[in-house]
Design a protein around this motif. Structure first.
Motif, PDB file in Angstrom:
ATOM      1  N   CYS A  16      10.190   3.762  -4.319  1.00 24.18           N
ATOM      2  CA  CYS A  16       9.816   2.642  -3.467  1.00 24.18           C
ATOM      3  C   CYS A  16      10.869   1.557  -3.637  1.00 24.18           C
ATOM      4  N   ASP A  54       3.885  -6.866  -6.501  1.00 20.42           N
ATOM      5  CA  ASP A  54       3.055  -6.348  -7.585  1.00 20.42           C
ATOM      6  C   ASP A  54       3.568  -4.967  -7.999  1.00 20.42           C
ATOM      7  N   LYS A  57       0.872  -2.146  -8.610  1.00 19.24           N
ATOM      8  CA  LYS A  57       0.378  -1.524  -7.373  1.00 19.24           C
ATOM      9  C   LYS A  57       1.411  -0.566  -6.788  1.00 19.24           C
ATOM     10  N   ALA A  58       2.681  -0.957  -6.816  1.00 22.02           N
ATOM     11  CA  ALA A  58       3.740  -0.083  -6.287  1.00 22.02           C
ATOM     12  C   ALA A  58       3.802   1.217  -7.076  1.00 22.02           C
ATOM     13  N   GLU A  60       1.332   2.627  -8.629  1.00 26.38           N
ATOM     14  CA  GLU A  60       0.135   3.414  -8.300  1.00 26.38           C
ATOM     15  C   GLU A  60       0.280   4.123  -6.955  1.00 26.38           C
ATOM     16  N   ARG A  61       0.909   3.468  -5.980  1.00 27.64           N
ATOM     17  CA  ARG A  61       0.962   3.962  -4.602  1.00 27.64           C
ATOM     18  C   ARG A  61       2.090   4.950  -4.322  1.00 27.64           C
ATOM     19  N   HIS A  62       3.136   4.914  -5.119  1.00 26.96           N
ATOM     20  CA  HIS A  62       4.333   5.695  -4.797  1.00 26.96           C
ATOM     21  C   HIS A  62       4.632   6.726  -5.878  1.00 26.96           C
ATOM     22  N   ASN A  63       5.305   7.779  -5.455  1.00 29.29           N
ATOM     23  CA  ASN A  63       5.699   8.830  -6.387  1.00 29.29           C
ATOM     24  C   ASN A  63       6.782   8.340  -7.331  1.00 29.29           C
TER      25      ASN A  63
END
Length: 146
Positions: A16, A54, A57-58, A60-63
């Motif tokens: 990301c 954040d 959060k990044a 958590e959301r991205h590989n």
């Protein structure tokens, strides 16, 4: 240990765009760089630093992906090192600023920049070249990149 620092020590980066600091803070990066199939290959890579984001959060959301390092060169002022390379399917590039003891200061992940393969310095101004000959020129003195 902070999550970003732990990823770096494991040879991994988040997939990301962002400037990730070793203390798990980060800044948005806007890099619409020419990639492998972009019609403007061999052109300058646009690079803008944005607002804080954040990091938790990044993450958590991205590989997460392993990195391949193409260079690790000392900074001209002796304060540390610059590392560069890539990951993903060949489209991801990264640049990392390391302290004198090789610990991570920050890593900039750019999803569409392609891997960075070399650096050339003029003082603390660095010109990074990716595997398609695109150039990214950064002043390493401003607080965001220091």
């Amino acid at each position: 240990m902070a999550k970003v620092e732990g990823l770096w020590k494991a040879g991994e980066i988040p997939l990301c765009d962002g400037l990730y600091r070793s203390d798990d803070t980060g800044l948005e990066l806007h890099v619409d760089g020419p990639g492998a199939y972009h019609p403007d290959a061999a052109q300058p890579i646009p690079f803008r630093i944005g607002e804080p984001f954040d990091v938790a959060k990044a993450l958590e959301r991205h590989n997460i992906d392993e990195v391949t390092t193409y260079f690790e060169d000392p900074l001209p002022d002796g304060s540390g090192w610059m590392s560069g390379g890539g990951g993903g399917m060949g489209n991801v590039g990264y640049l990392a600023r390391l302290n004198a003891d090789s610990s991570l200061r920050w890593v900039a992940v750019m999803f569409h920049s392609n891997p960075f393969v070399s650096v050339h310095y003029e003082g603390m101004r660095a010109t990074f070249t990716n595997d398609w000959g695109n150039l990214l020129i950064l002043d390493l003195m401003p607080p965001a990149l220091g």
